[in-house]
Structures are given as structure tokens and as C-alpha cells.
Design a protein around this motif. Structure first.
Motif, mmCIF file in Angstrom:
data_model
loop_
_atom_site.group_PDB
_atom_site.id
_atom_site.type_symbol
_atom_site.label_atom_id
_atom_site.label_comp_id
_atom_site.label_asym_id
_atom_site.label_seq_id
_atom_site.Cartn_x
_atom_site.Cartn_y
_atom_site.Cartn_z
ATOM 1 N N LEU A 38 0.836 -1.198 0.000
ATOM 2 C CA LEU A 38 0.000 0.000 0.000
ATOM 3 C C LEU A 38 0.875 1.255 0.000
ATOM 4 N N THR A 39 1.932 1.229 0.796
ATOM 5 C CA THR A 39 2.841 2.372 0.855
ATOM 6 C C THR A 39 3.476 2.619 -0.510
ATOM 7 N N TYR A 40 3.924 1.545 -1.151
ATOM 8 C CA TYR A 40 4.560 1.664 -2.462
ATOM 9 C C TYR A 40 3.592 2.241 -3.495
ATOM 10 N N PHE A 41 2.364 1.732 -3.524
ATOM 11 C CA PHE A 41 1.409 2.212 -4.517
ATOM 12 C C PHE A 41 0.944 3.630 -4.196
ATOM 13 N N GLY A 42 0.920 3.978 -2.904
ATOM 14 C CA GLY A 42 0.604 5.346 -2.537
ATOM 15 C C GLY A 42 1.657 6.311 -3.074
ATOM 16 N N LEU A 43 2.926 5.949 -2.903
ATOM 17 C CA LEU A 43 4.020 6.769 -3.424
ATOM 18 C C LEU A 43 4.005 6.799 -4.952
ATOM 19 N N LYS A 44 3.780 5.646 -5.547
ATOM 20 C CA LYS A 44 3.779 5.538 -7.008
ATOM 21 C C LYS A 44 2.692 6.408 -7.629
ATOM 22 N N ASN A 45 1.536 6.465 -6.958
ATOM 23 C CA ASN A 45 0.407 7.240 -7.478
ATOM 24 C C ASN A 45 0.362 8.668 -6.933
ATOM 25 N N LYS A 46 1.482 9.045 -6.252
ATOM 26 C CA LYS A 46 1.620 10.410 -5.733
ATOM 27 C C LYS A 46 0.475 10.809 -4.803
ATOM 28 N N ILE A 47 0.061 9.852 -3.972
ATOM 29 C CA ILE A 47 -0.974 10.119 -2.972
ATOM 30 C C ILE A 47 -0.310 10.642 -1.705
ATOM 31 N N ASP A 48 -0.920 11.635 -1.112
ATOM 32 C CA ASP A 48 -0.416 12.199 0.139
ATOM 33 C C ASP A 48 -0.515 11.141 1.240
ATOM 34 N N LEU A 49 0.624 10.703 1.751
ATOM 35 C CA LEU A 49 0.613 9.649 2.767
ATOM 36 C C LEU A 49 0.065 10.120 4.100
ATOM 37 N N ASN A 50 -0.233 11.399 4.215
ATOM 38 C CA ASN A 50 -0.885 11.921 5.409
ATOM 39 C C ASN A 50 -2.410 11.853 5.301
ATOM 40 N N ASN A 51 -2.889 11.428 4.132
ATOM 41 C CA ASN A 51 -4.335 11.388 3.892
ATOM 42 C C ASN A 51 -4.849 9.954 4.051
ATOM 43 N N GLU A 52 -5.380 9.653 5.213
ATOM 44 C CA GLU A 52 -5.848 8.295 5.520
ATOM 45 C C GLU A 52 -6.975 7.858 4.587
ATOM 46 N N GLU A 53 -7.887 8.756 4.263
ATOM 47 C CA GLU A 53 -9.036 8.407 3.429
ATOM 48 C C GLU A 53 -8.607 7.993 2.030
ATOM 49 N N LEU A 54 -7.692 8.765 1.434
ATOM 50 C CA LEU A 54 -7.229 8.445 0.074
ATOM 51 C C LEU A 54 -6.482 7.105 0.064
ATOM 52 N N LEU A 55 -5.678 6.864 1.085
ATOM 53 C CA LEU A 55 -4.940 5.599 1.162
ATOM 54 C C LEU A 55 -5.889 4.417 1.345
ATOM 55 N N THR A 56 -6.914 4.603 2.145
ATOM 56 C CA THR A 56 -7.882 3.526 2.366
ATOM 57 C C THR A 56 -8.646 3.210 1.090
ATOM 58 N N ASN A 57 -9.011 4.231 0.346
ATOM 59 C CA ASN A 57 -9.700 4.014 -0.927
ATOM 60 C C ASN A 57 -8.787 3.283 -1.915
ATOM 61 N N LEU A 58 -7.502 3.653 -1.911
ATOM 62 C CA LEU A 58 -6.542 2.963 -2.772
ATOM 63 C C LEU A 58 -6.430 1.497 -2.369
ATOM 64 N N LEU A 59 -6.366 1.240 -1.070
ATOM 65 C CA LEU A 59 -6.242 -0.119 -0.557
ATOM 66 C C LEU A 59 -7.397 -0.999 -1.020
ATOM 67 N N LYS A 60 -8.597 -0.457 -1.005
ATOM 68 C CA LYS A 60 -9.786 -1.225 -1.399
ATOM 69 C C LYS A 60 -9.781 -1.598 -2.876
ATOM 70 N N SER A 61 -8.962 -0.900 -3.663
ATOM 71 C CA SER A 61 -8.878 -1.196 -5.099
ATOM 72 C C SER A 61 -7.753 -2.182 -5.411
ATOM 73 N N MET A 62 -6.999 -2.583 -4.371
ATOM 74 C CA MET A 62 -5.840 -3.441 -4.584
ATOM 75 C C MET A 62 -6.181 -4.910 -4.371
ATOM 76 N N ASN A 63 -5.710 -5.737 -5.273
ATOM 77 C CA ASN A 63 -5.876 -7.186 -5.173
ATOM 78 C C ASN A 63 -4.533 -7.793 -4.822
ATOM 79 N N TYR A 64 -4.398 -8.267 -3.585
ATOM 80 C CA TYR A 64 -3.117 -8.757 -3.081
ATOM 81 C C TYR A 64 -2.995 -10.261 -3.291
#
Length: 213
Positions: A38-64
Motif C-alpha cells: 500500500l505504501t509503495y502504490f501510494g508513493l507511485k500514485n503520488k498520494i499524500d501519505l498523510n491522507n488516511e481516506e485516500l490511502l484507504t480508498n486505494l487499498l480497497k482497489s488493490m488485489n493482493y
């Protein structure tokens, strides 16, 4: 059967967990790789790592997913092999912050519990024995002095061509421990093992003896 292995960074828990899972023919679940992904994809997609909501939405779109290729465990997100990428220093520097968000933890803990629900697993992380698998059959907590752990990470980085001084790594590991301290609590019924002066084989044998007993 569920086996939980907790402890701070660079205590050898992931390496030990993989070996034990292979010996027992259990599924190995690397929870840290999930947070790193999640951290890697957050950085890759230039998401603000201080934004919990955006990271959570990204996480829900990830298939691990994870699978063994050429005798090595590989990690996949949305079919992309991220095995190497999630181990780089910038991910390591930011993963504790990402893992601290309640909504991120809630989503991944649920996923981890579902994985462990109907199969034999060896799972390692920070709070497996206290939060993720509180009823695990065996719980271990590995520890080691920060300077010893930094030296281990230094040697690992050297093989990968990553140039960080030993002093920088000691500082980074102490900071990581501080950030992880809220989640990293040893279960009351866990077995504490100091791996500082032990080889990986010695740690594995120690855990296997207790499991087989």
C-alpha cells in the motif's frame, strides 16, 4: 493451526516464518508486505501519505496475492510483481505511518483473518498474536538490540547495492520502533526469543522444538 510470530523490524521474523511454513507445509502470510505494498502504490500514485481516506480508498482497489517462483516468495498487487519495489528504503521509511491508520489496519486485519480462517498458517507482523490471531495455537515474539538489527539491515542493503551508513540505519530502526510501538505489544502468552546472538537456523530450531513439543 495458526502460528503467530511478532517483533520489531530486522529481528529475522519474516525469514524464520518462511522457513517454518515450508517445513510444516503451511501457508506463509507476510502481513508487512501488505502494508508495504500500500505504501509503495501510494508513493507511485503520488498520494499524500498523510491522507488516511485516500490511502484507504486505494487499498480497497488493490488485489493482493503471493506465490512461489523459483523457490522464492513473490508478492503481487493487481497482477504486478512488487517483490523488489516494496523493499526499497523510501517504502521502509514511510510504512509505519501508513500502517498506523485505523481504517487501513481494519481492512487489512480483516483480510488477514479471512486468509487464516480455513487453513494452516504461519503469520508474522507486529500484532499478530494480540490483534490479528489472538487465539493462535503458538505465539512467538522475536527481539534484538537495535544496533544488531541495524547491522543486519546494513549487510542486506549492501548486497542489494543500497548505500546507507550503519549510523543512519540505527537511527532509522529506532524511529521505526517508536512509530510501531502503539501496535507492537507482546501477547501475554507469547514466547519471547532474543535473536541477537542467534543464527537463523538456531532461531528456527528453537521455534520448531517448541511447536513439535
Amino acid at each position: 493451526m495458526q502460528i503467530a510470530i511478532d517483533g520489531p523490524a530486522s529481528t529475522g521474523k519474516s525469514t524464520v516464518a518462511k522457513i517454518i511454513a515450508k517445513k510444516l507445509d503451511f501457508l506463509y502470510v507476510d502481513t508487512g508486505a501488505m502494508y508495504r505494498s500500500l505504501t509503495y502504490f501510494g508513493l507511485k500514485n503520488k498520494i499524500d501519505l498523510n491522507n488516511e481516506e485516500l490511502l484507504t480508498n486505494l487499498l480497497k482497489s488493490m488485489n493482493y496475492d503471493s506465490r512461489v517462483i523459483n523457490n522464492r516468495l513473490h508478492f503481487f498487487v493487481n497482477s504486478e510483481d512488487v517483490t523488489q519495489e516494496i523493499r526499497n528504503p523510501i517504502v521502509a521509511k514511510n510504512v509505519s505511518q501508513v500502517a498506523s491508520y485505523p481504517s487501513v489496519r481494519k481492512h487489512l486485519i480483516s483480510l488477514q483473518q479471512n486468509i487464516a480462517g480455513n487453513q494452516n498458517v504461519v503469520m508474522d507482523g507486529r500484532d499478530i498474536g494480540t490483534v490479528v490471531l489472538p487465539s493462535a495455537d503458538y505465539k512467538f515474539f522475536l527481539t534484538a538490540d537495535p544496533k544488531i538489527r541495524a547491522k543486519r539491515r546494513f549487510l542486506e542493503n549492501k548486497k542489494k547495492g543500497i548505500n546507507l551508513s550503519l549510523e543512519e540505519l540505527v537511527t532509522a530502526i529506532k524511529r521505526r520502533d517508536e512509530l510501531d510501538s502503539k501496535q507492537m505489544v507482546m501477547a501475554k502468552d507469547a514466547i519471547l526469543i532474543d535473536t541477537g546472538e542467534m543464527s537463523i537456523d538456531q532461531v528456527v530450531n528453537s521455534l520448531m522444538n517448541k511447536i513439535q513439543r
